[in-house]
Design an enzyme around this catalytic site. Sequence first.
Site, PDB file in Angstrom:
ATOM      1  N   ASP A 137      73.537  36.094  93.250  1.00 18.32           N
ATOM      2  CA  ASP A 137      74.409  36.124  94.425  1.00 18.32           C
ATOM      3  C   ASP A 137      74.238  34.848  95.235  1.00 18.32           C
ATOM      4  OD1 ASP A 137      75.937  37.271  96.711  1.00 18.32           O
ATOM      5  OD2 ASP A 137      75.720  39.129  95.598  1.00 18.32           O
ATOM      6  N   HIS A 201      76.613  37.316 101.828  1.00 12.87           N
ATOM      7  CA  HIS A 201      76.988  38.226 100.742  1.00 12.87           C
ATOM      8  C   HIS A 201      75.770  38.732  99.959  1.00 12.87           C
ATOM      9  CE1 HIS A 201      78.973  39.316  96.908  1.00 12.87           C
ATOM     10  NE2 HIS A 201      80.080  39.436  97.609  1.00 12.87           N
ATOM     11  N   SER A 529      82.422  43.944  95.090  1.00 16.93           N
ATOM     12  CA  SER A 529      81.095  43.382  95.369  1.00 16.93           C
ATOM     13  C   SER A 529      80.175  44.417  96.013  1.00 16.93           C
ATOM     14  CB  SER A 529      81.199  42.215  96.345  1.00 16.93           C
ATOM     15  OG  SER A 529      81.505  41.018  95.692  1.00 16.93           O
TER      16      SER A 529
END
Length: 745
Positions: A137, A201, A529
């Site tokens: 990520d 994220h 996600s």
Amino acid sequence: MEIFKFSLLALLPFLLLADVAWATGDDMRTFIVHVQPHENHELETADDRTAWYKSFLPQDGRLLHVYHHVASGFAARLSPRELDEVSAMPGFVSAIPDQTYTLQTTHTPQFLGMNVQQGVWNDTSERGAGVIIGLLDTGIFPEHPSFSDHGMPPPPVKWKGRCDFNGSVCNNKLIGARDFTAANGTSGTPSRVPPVDDAGHGTHTASTAAGAVVPGAQALGQAMGVAAGMATRAHVAMYKVCLETDCAGSDILAGVDAAVADGCDIISMSIGGPSVPFHQDPIAIGTFGAIEKGVFVSMAAGNSGPNARSLSNEAPWMLTVAASTMDRSIRATVRLGNGLYFHGESAYQPKDSAAVFYPLVYSGASGKPFAEYCVNGSLDGLDVKGKIVLCEFGLIPTIFKGAVVQSAGGAGMILMNQFPQGYDTLAEAHVLPVSHVDYAAGSAIKSYINSTANPTAQIYFRGTVLGTSPAPSIVFFSSRGPSHQNPGILKPDITGPGVNVLAAWPFQVGPPSAPALPGPTFNIISGTSMSTPHLSGIAAFIKSKHPDWSPSAIKSAIMTTADIDDRSGIPLLDEQHSPANIFATGAGHVNPEKAANPGLVYDIAPGNYIGYLCGMYTSQEVSVIASRPVNCSAITVIPDRMLNYPSISVIFPAASNSTMPVIVRRVVKNVGEVQSSYYAAVDMPESSVPVVVYPDRLEFTEANQEKSFVVLVWPRQSDTRVVQGALRWVSETHTVRSPISVTFV
Ligand SMILES: *[C@@H]1O[C@H](CO)[C@@H](O)[C@H](O)[C@H]1NC(C)=O
Ligand SMILES: *[C@@H]1O[C@H](CO)[C@@H](O)[C@H](O)[C@H]1NC(C)=O
Ligand SMILES: *[C@@H]1O[C@H](CO)[C@@H](O)[C@H](O)[C@H]1NC(C)=O
Ligand SMILES: *[C@@H]1O[C@H](CO)[C@@H](O)[C@H](O)[C@H]1NC(C)=O
Ligand SMILES: *[C@@H]1O[C@H](CO)[C@@H](O)[C@H](O)[C@H]1NC(C)=O
């Protein structure tokens, strides 16, 4: 944070032009080069391998990554002339230009039935204990309390990874952290750059999968509650392969290579890209190596829905995860001057936004290009000062639209869906008062604006509302099947929560003027996600309960126990509130408690994938995926429908006038009660294709005993091109359900 990929479409023509320029110039470009040594060329150590890889290159400096564990080859920057030279060398197999992949961007544990007080999830000490989840990520914010190791034991002795944060930032929760983004992550010469999360994220996905229990979690005062990952006792390792929203295929492959070598049990990737044949796809190649070594792989289906065939990550060795809603709304209600009102959503709910009426304007009425989307510059010259602006969903992230309205002097924004987004709304950390309303509401608001000389509206905030319905339902952006690369394997596999998910975030969200509440920072975002790390954590939980289960057994357990009805007992709906089909839901909505105790599993030995791949590709192409020489003429080909998959897809070719049934063979393994008896039930729509199961009873007398059966599917042309149903094996204590899709092409 861009969670939707609309801008990618706008960029495509530019990328194609760049391709042409490269072929004629002397520019350097990154390639993943697959190579295979001759049988008499022994490569005993990693250094031998690296030295051999370097022998392909004109200069040392060009090597970006070397692959040891899940691929045979390296990534390097090459000019067209150099590529020609490399291609001519002995051992060269193929060179794939690097591709850019994009990220697919609490209440969830309770929503999934993982109540701390009841059921299998009550024993917190077991939720993923001893299991290592590796996430690829944007990096991680290690100081967040979601990564506290309070009460965590040290990692298992097999752990070989490392932490490139300085000081004692890593602990027994966050056990590994590395940066593979190309300039920093050159393999062989460890650069030890800390994988700082500038985007948020990676911090969000890691805490969703395995975050510690953090009371008092909230974002902008909303969604207040206890934040906890799915596997609160699992260890986390972060492999930074993405900058902002972009992730290079060569970096991803290096991250997978390291995660496997380090000893991760689960790989979680909230990353998607173009659908390409598996032998050209670094994610498919890397994860095949992972699965061969017993590592479970959980991947985002993508955010390109609701169009058919919009999936990425389609290989049968991955769990492909769709996204669906929860029963929580963060309500922002619109009231119009004529008294009509509509419920929408926003995470930013300013207290001082008095419920006063403002003039209301539809920017699209101006006729300026893209003004209806409120893209940058499109409101210039329009009179929106002190008004609420109606903007439409699309083209740019919705938070950016709010910023455009704000900088044009707008008082607020009503964000309306276009038809494809249907009834789904998102609660985001906007920078001004906003209500995101559905298509029906938006259309009514548009008509109201058109019907009166002085339209007005107010937005008032109602806070967090639980128990909303329908929930779960498939969200518009969740990518749909059938699989592009291989329609003979049903995809996606499963759905999980991916809308308005609260999880850890490195910094404060919302407008700078929003009062910062004390305590750690969280954010509410949406995407496949977000559903992917839910499934990764649930896989970790199952792995900790059943350490000897293979990745495909864990996947089977998750799929065959999934819920096909929503909380009100009706079949799962989609964004239009129509019944969702299997190409949207996969096997259904994950039910973690049932998945831990499935009764029977459909297992697949990694070697079977080679026979399956030989049915699709040449020996050389299969060799690239397997990272070793494969001779497809010397092994038994397994047709896709014969792979022991937990779902069934049968394709009848159009030209065929055959009246013979297609035969699908499956093997189930007893992982439930030793003495158990199952009968087969087939659920197909009335008067659709005939489906027969033989034998229709299975008696088990031993643990791990295997029984095979066949499913016969007859072609019967009907009005519908696709017929969907299910096979259930039912015992006194278990229902083992496999979706069936029959397509006439
Ligand atoms: C956990 O759940 C099981 C099964 O529902 C129950 O028997 C047990 O008492 C529970 N344990 C605790 C500590 O609540
Ligand atoms: C890590 O090193 C950087 C640069 O030397 C420093 O600014 C930072 O505070 C250090 N962090 C920790 C946790 O020691
Ligand atoms: C490499 O690391 C430096 C320092 O952390 C960072 O500024 C830079 O953006 C990184 N470059 C890449 C390509 O990751
Ligand atoms: C607004 O009203 C005009 C005239 O009544 C009509 O032609 C137009 O289609 C309407 N536009 C919308 C968006 O409803
Ligand atoms: C592949 O296997 C076939 C059948 O065993 C054999 O005839 C052929 O020579 C093999 N090809 C290679 C390149 O080894």
